[in-house]
Write an enzyme that holds these catalytic residues in place. Structure first.
Site, PDB file in Angstrom:
ATOM      1  N   SER A   1       1.051  -1.190  -0.367  1.00 38.97           N
ATOM      2  CA  SER A   1       0.067   0.055   0.580  1.00 38.97           C
ATOM      3  C   SER A   1       1.185   2.096   0.214  1.00 38.97           C
ATOM      4  O   SER A   1       1.542   1.266   0.961  1.00 38.97           O
ATOM      5  CB  SER A   1      -0.579   0.153   1.174  1.00 38.97           C
ATOM      6  OG  SER A   1      -0.581  -0.062   2.835  1.00 38.97           O
TER       7      SER A   1
ATOM      8  N   GLY B   1      -0.474   4.921  -0.426  1.00 35.05           N
ATOM      9  CA  GLY B   1      -0.826   5.659   0.097  1.00 35.05           C
ATOM     10  C   GLY B   1      -1.725   6.400  -1.426  1.00 35.05           C
ATOM     11  O   GLY B   1      -1.887   5.271  -1.754  1.00 35.05           O
TER      12      GLY B   1
ATOM     13  N   GLY C   1      -1.854   4.864  -4.639  1.00 28.97           N
ATOM     14  CA  GLY C   1      -2.630   3.649  -4.841  1.00 28.97           C
ATOM     15  C   GLY C   1      -1.630   2.027  -3.806  1.00 28.97           C
ATOM     16  O   GLY C   1      -0.904   2.199  -3.248  1.00 28.97           O
TER      17      GLY C   1
ATOM     18  N   GLY D   1      -4.757   1.447   5.250  1.00 27.41           N
ATOM     19  CA  GLY D   1      -4.809  -0.071   5.318  1.00 27.41           C
ATOM     20  C   GLY D   1      -5.009  -1.316   6.370  1.00 27.41           C
ATOM     21  O   GLY D   1      -5.538  -2.273   5.433  1.00 27.41           O
ATOM     22  N   ASP D   2      -5.475  -0.679   7.536  1.00 31.60           N
ATOM     23  CA  ASP D   2      -6.546  -2.053   7.658  1.00 31.60           C
ATOM     24  C   ASP D   2      -7.893  -1.673   7.102  1.00 31.60           C
ATOM     25  O   ASP D   2      -8.223  -3.035   6.769  1.00 31.60           O
ATOM     26  CB  ASP D   2      -7.764  -1.254   8.972  1.00 31.60           C
ATOM     27  CG  ASP D   2      -5.918  -1.030  10.071  1.00 31.60           C
ATOM     28  OD1 ASP D   2      -5.365  -1.875   9.841  1.00 31.60           O
ATOM     29  OD2 ASP D   2      -6.476   0.245  11.219  1.00 31.60           O
TER      30      ASP D   2
END
Lengths: 313, 313
Positions: free
Chosen positions: B218, B220, B223, B249-250
């Site tokens: 990931s 930011g 993408g 992120g979760d």
């Protein structure tokens, strides 16, 4: 015994970080927690001096449970009253790099009228056994503006002398109830009277004219200025001690309460108060005092008689 | 059901202040508290999408009680195991002035070998009923270095696919146990591989060579970059959305876990993951997603086929 009242008791939490950098993430290496609030700290100092003391005020919720458990660990007699709301935390973030502290204060739990009525009854019972009553710190939301005034009147009716240590509205609203001793710091003095911080004498007189019998203003490294029915003095520490000033005011109040309980003359009480404040500054945690520093300084405090005319006796 | 594991579950506390000024006192106007830790947030997002999910991990002490009470309020199924130590808090101080956040993370309670053995047995029972197992976040003190590796092996033995979202030592030590999907962010990728943050492709391949079946990095606002046995893709949000990136992120992990549970093709799963991450960024609190944003963006995510040769199938 000396009864301390902490209406807004708190769990004092300290986070140690390498350095506080706003807008970043920090790893907190060490966390300390202990029962706090100004009255609790006053009782800690009194207990360290071997004085009998009782802690009352309001607590609630899981944070209140932690607070009470810590009072038990410290051996302080707990007569706090339980309320439905949850006690606040105060968080101090200490930077290991420079020792500086950043503080976050929560306002405290709202108190219902029924809870306030229960506390007044509880306080009346406790005050009947007290030599001195100490009222310290901020007031949680939901209580009447003159909350300290009502407790002062109860103590007066029981013939118990009082020390009040608060600021702002709570201080101004309490003065008509004639506290025996009020202990503002420089900022509280200026805020409560609207007097410039430079004119301590005028501000102290304003508080006395409004009802305080004696005023002992704590002026940081400059020591204390006291205007009382028996005279006026400045008491100055004999040396400058660096450290954490957070608990100095509470240590000063403890000395004033002990002196009031013993009926000792003001010059002695003020020397003790300055020495005990300095003994708090050298300790990293509010509520602790270094008794060696206290004993070393108490005879060395410089006392200046201000010969001020007493117009408010 | 999708089982999320949060070994270092936390009570997430948010303080709102006007502006963070180091070395001063702040009045905290508003305090929010809720159950947190990355796995808990993944379960929140899954529940918001209507997926069946179970929260497990370790909790303890009064802070653990508050955390569990909040899970109950949120309607999340709580299969956390109680340990003797007290769960940590994470504190986020948000400045009202600029919306910026300053975070304080405690390391978490030490876990005894007996507690770890009890958790492994508990996890084995739960994993037997799971479609997918998600392992998220940091590891509390006292646990073996390859803690995630052991849980991954248990899941593999039960035939359950796995998603791993952690960093540092915990990530490196888990790779030999062959997680199905690893989701590092750019910083975790660089730290775990020693590869410059600019060379994402090389770092992703390093993790796969070390044992990760698929890696979804990931990045930011840029993408996701995914290298999988079925191909390699970049998935880019169709627009830039400002907000709080903490829970992105979760949300991404939640989408990956749901996609893995349904056996959907990677391009679909990656579009969902980017859209759900963006739907988390627009929410002020980690664990929340804006389902309108999610539905609007999931068909608009740009997918770029990298045609990368798969050398790690």
């Amino acid at each position: 015994m000396i009864l301390t009242v902490t209406l807004n008791a708190a769990l004092d939490v300290t986070y140690l970080v390498d350095r506080l950098r706003p807008h970043t993430s920090h790893r907190v290496d060490t966390t300390h927690r202990r029962a706090g609030g100004k009255g609790v700290n006053v009782s800690r100092v009194l207990a360290a001096l071997g004085r009998e003391t009782v802690v009352t005020g309001l607590v609630g919720g899981p944070t209140g449970d932690l607070l009470r458990a810590d009072l038990a660990t410290a051996g302080l007699r707990d007569e706090l009253l339980t309320v439905a709301g949850e006690s606040r935390r105060t968080l101090t973030v200490v930077s290991r790099e420079d020792g500086d502290a950043t503080v976050f204060n929560q306002p405290g739990p709202p108190v219902a009228p029924r809870e306030w009525a229960a506390f007044r009854a509880h306080f009346t019972r406790l005050a009947g056994h007290a030599e001195v009553v100490v009222l310290s710190g901020s007031v949680p939301p939901g209580l009447p503006a003159d909350v300290y005034g009502r407790l002062l009147s109860t103590a007066r009716a029981a013939g118990v002398p009082t020390v009040l240590d608060t600021g702002g509205t709570a201080l101004r609203a309490a003065l008509p109830a004639r506290p025996d001793v009020v202990k503002p710091n420089a900022a509280e003095l200026a805020a409560a009277t609207g007097t410039p911080a430079t004119d301590t004498a005028a501000a102290v007189d304003t508080l006395r004219a409004a009802g305080a019998r004696s005023v002992v203003a704590s002026l940081g490294p400059a020591g204390l200025r006291a205007h009382t029915p028996d005279g006026a003095w400045r008491a100055v520490p004999p040396e400058h001690l660096g450290g954490n000033p957070t608990g100095a005011g509470d240590a000063c109040v403890a000395a004033l309460a002990a002196g009031l309980a013993d009926g000792r003359p003001w010059p002695d009480v003020l020397r003790d108060a300055v020495a005990l404040s300095a003994a708090a500054v050298v300790c990293p945690v509010a509520g602790d005092v270094d008794t060696t520093t206290y004993r070393r300084l108490r005879t060395a405090v410089r006392l200046e008689d201000l010969h001020a005319p007493d117009t408010h006796r």
